[in-house]
Design an enzyme around this catalytic site. Structure first.
Site, PDB file in Angstrom:
ATOM      1  NE  ARG A  51      -0.506   1.637   3.680  1.00  0.00           N
ATOM      2  CZ  ARG A  51       0.436   2.350   3.725  1.00  0.00           C
ATOM      3  NH1 ARG A  51       1.648   1.671   3.977  1.00  0.00           N
ATOM      4  NH2 ARG A  51       0.534   3.894   3.615  1.00  0.00           N
ATOM      5  CB  ALA A  53       0.842   7.078  -3.515  1.00  0.00           C
ATOM      6  CD  GLN A 198      -3.719   3.035   6.532  1.00  0.00           C
ATOM      7  OE1 GLN A 198      -4.580   3.511   7.526  1.00  0.00           O
ATOM      8  NE2 GLN A 198      -4.340   2.889   5.534  1.00  0.00           N
ATOM      9  CG  ASP A 239      -2.905   8.199  -1.745  1.00  0.00           C
ATOM     10  OD1 ASP A 239      -2.786   8.649  -0.681  1.00  0.00           O
ATOM     11  OD2 ASP A 239      -2.383   7.142  -1.896  1.00  0.00           O
ATOM     12  CG  ASN A 249      -2.370  11.950   2.367  1.00  0.00           C
ATOM     13  OD1 ASN A 249      -1.803  10.724   1.456  1.00  0.00           O
ATOM     14  ND2 ASN A 249      -2.101  12.124   3.414  1.00  0.00           N
ATOM     15  CE  LYS A 250      -5.491   5.914   3.812  1.00  0.00           C
ATOM     16  NZ  LYS A 250      -6.424   5.103   2.898  1.00  0.00           N
TER      17      LYS A 250
END
Ligand code: RUB
Length: 345
Positions: A51, A53, A198, A239, A249-250
Site C-alpha cells: 500500500r 501510492a 496505518q 495519493d 491523501n488519506k
C-alpha cells in the site's frame, strides 16, 4: 531503511519473484511473502499487503512483467490483465502511471521477449522511486532546518508515508529521517489514522525501529496540539495531486490542513512527481476509493461499533490547494501555482 539492524526495502525483485513485507501483519509479525503472478500482485494491492501510492505503483510495474509472461501472444488476455492491474485501487495515480509506463515501454520494444523489457523498466522505476524519495528527504530537511529555532522541531503526520509506503525513505517521513541523520532533534506526532491505523501501526513501527522520537495520537488530537503550540509543521504524503495543487491523501488529511491553516502552521505535501496527475485540473476529478464498511466495524473480527448500523468508509479526502504551503518533490519545493510548470517524467 532498517528493521532489527538489517536493511530492507518494502518490495524487491529476486530470482524472478517479487517479494514484499506483508503490511497487513505489521506490527505484530514481520513476514516476507512472494508475489508470483499478476493476480498475486492485484490481490496484494487490493488487500493492502502492499500500500502507499509510490509502492503500489512499483508493485503494479512488476505486475506488468508477470502479465507479459502469462499472456504470450494473446493480446486480449494481456489487455485484460493490464486493465485489472490499473484498477486494483482507484485513487493513487502512481499505479496507473507505473503500469502505463512499463506497458508502453514493453509494447514498443522490438525484442523477442517483451516481458524482459517490462522487467527492465520496472527495475528502473524501482530505482528511480528510491532516488526520488531520498531527494524529497534532502529538500524537506531544508524546511525543517529553517524551522529549527529552539533546537527541536515538532512534526505532525497522518497515515503512513514512510519507507513502507514507498520503496525506501518515504515521502512525508523522508525529511524526518534525513534531519535526524544530520543530528537534528525532531519529534513526530503520529496520527493513528482510522480505520486501518496505518499511522499507529506502520509509521510508529518505522520510527521505533529507526529510533525517531514519536508519540501516537488519536486522529482528533491534531487541532488541540496545534492550538497548544506543540506542532511546528504538518507534513503528509499524497495519493494524487491535481494540476491546481488540490491533493488527495488519506481520509482526515483535509481536517489537519484546516487546523494548520487556522493556527498559522505550515502544511506541506511531500510526494514524487509521479503522484502528480498532469491530466486533471482540480481535485474534483480525483476518484475517491470507498472501501469495505467492515474496516470501520471490526478489527480482526472484534466489533468496534454497533455493527448492525451501516458504516461508510471513504479511503481518501481532498485538501484544497489554498491550504497547502508547498509541495516537497524530488525536483525541489514548489507552490501550487508552480506545479503546472513541471513536466511529467
Ligand atoms: C496511503 C496514504 C499515504 C499516501 C501518501 O493510503 O494515504 O499517505 O499514499 O504517502 P493507503 P506516500 O494506506 O490507503 O494506501 O506518498 O508515501 O505513499
Amino acid at each position: 531503511m532498517k528493521y532489527n539492524g538489517k536493511k530492507y526495502t518494502s518490495l524487491w525483485f529476486e530470482n524472478g519473484i517479487a517479494k514484499i513485507i506483508d503490511q497487513t501483519l505489521l506490527p505484530e509479525e514481520f513476514k516476507i511473502i512472494d508475489l508470483r503472478s499478476s493476480d498475486d500482485i492485484i490481490d496484494a494491492i487490493k488487500s493492502m499487503k502492499v500500500r502507499g501510492a509510490p509502492l503500489i505503483g512499483v508493485a503494479g510495474a512488476y505486475g506488468v512483467y508477470y502479465a507479459f509472461k502469462e499472456s504470450g501472444d494473446d493480446h486480449q488476455r494481456l489487455n485484460n490483465k493490464i486493465t485489472a492491474l490499473k484498477n486494483a485501487r482507484p485513487t493513487a495515480v502512481n499505479l496507473q502511471f507505473a503500469v502505463d509506463l512499463v506497458y508502453e515501454h514493453a509494447l514498443n520494444s522490438n525484442t523477442e521477449d517483451p516481458s524482459e523489457d517490462a522487467l527492465f523498466k520496472a527495475d528502473e522505476l524501482y530505482k528511480s522511486e528510491i532516488k526520488a524519495c531520498k531527494r524529497i528527504g534532502e529538500y524537506g530537511y531544508t524546511i525543517l532546518r529553517e524551522l529549527n529555532n529552539n533546537g527541536s522541531v515538532n512534526v505532525l503526520t497522518h497515515c503512513n508515508a514512510g519507507w513502507l509506503a514507498t520503496v525506501d525513505h518515504g515521502t512525508a517521513s523522508a525529511p524526518v529521517f534525513e534531519a535526524v541523520s544530520r543530528g537534528m532533534d525532531i519529534h513526530v506526532w503520529v496520527d493513528e489514522t482510522r480505520p486501518r491505523n496505518q499511522g499507529g501501526k506502520l509509521t510508529a513501527w518505522e520510527y521505533y525501529h529507526e529510533k525517531i522520537s514519536h508519540i501516537v495520537v488519536t486522529d482528533n488530537a491534531g487541532g488541540l496540539l496545534m492550538q497548544n503550540g506543540d506542532v511546528d509543521i504538518v507534513i503528509t504524503g499524497a495519493d494524487r495531486i491535481a494540476l491546481n495543487g488540490d491533493t488527495a491523501n488519506k481520509i482526515g488529511t483535509y481536517l489537519k490542513a484546516l487546523a494548520a491553516y487556522d493556527n498559522n502552521i505550515p502544511f506541506y505535501i511531500a510526494a514524487p512527481i509521479s503522484t502528480i496527475d498532469f491530466g486533471i485540473l482540480s481535485g474534483k476529478e480525483i476518484p475517491i476509493e470507498i472501501r469495505s464498511e467492515d474496516e470501520i466495524k471490526f478489527e480482526k473480527g472484534v466489533p468496534l461499533t454497533h455493527t448492525p448500523s451501516p458504516a461508510l468508509n471513504h479511503g481518501f479526502d481532498i485538501t484544497p490547494a489554498r491550504l497547502i504551503t508547498g509541495f516537497i518533490t524530488e525536483k525541489g519545493i514548489f507552490t501550487a501555482e508552480q506545479l503546472k510548470g513541471l513536466k511529467k517524467i
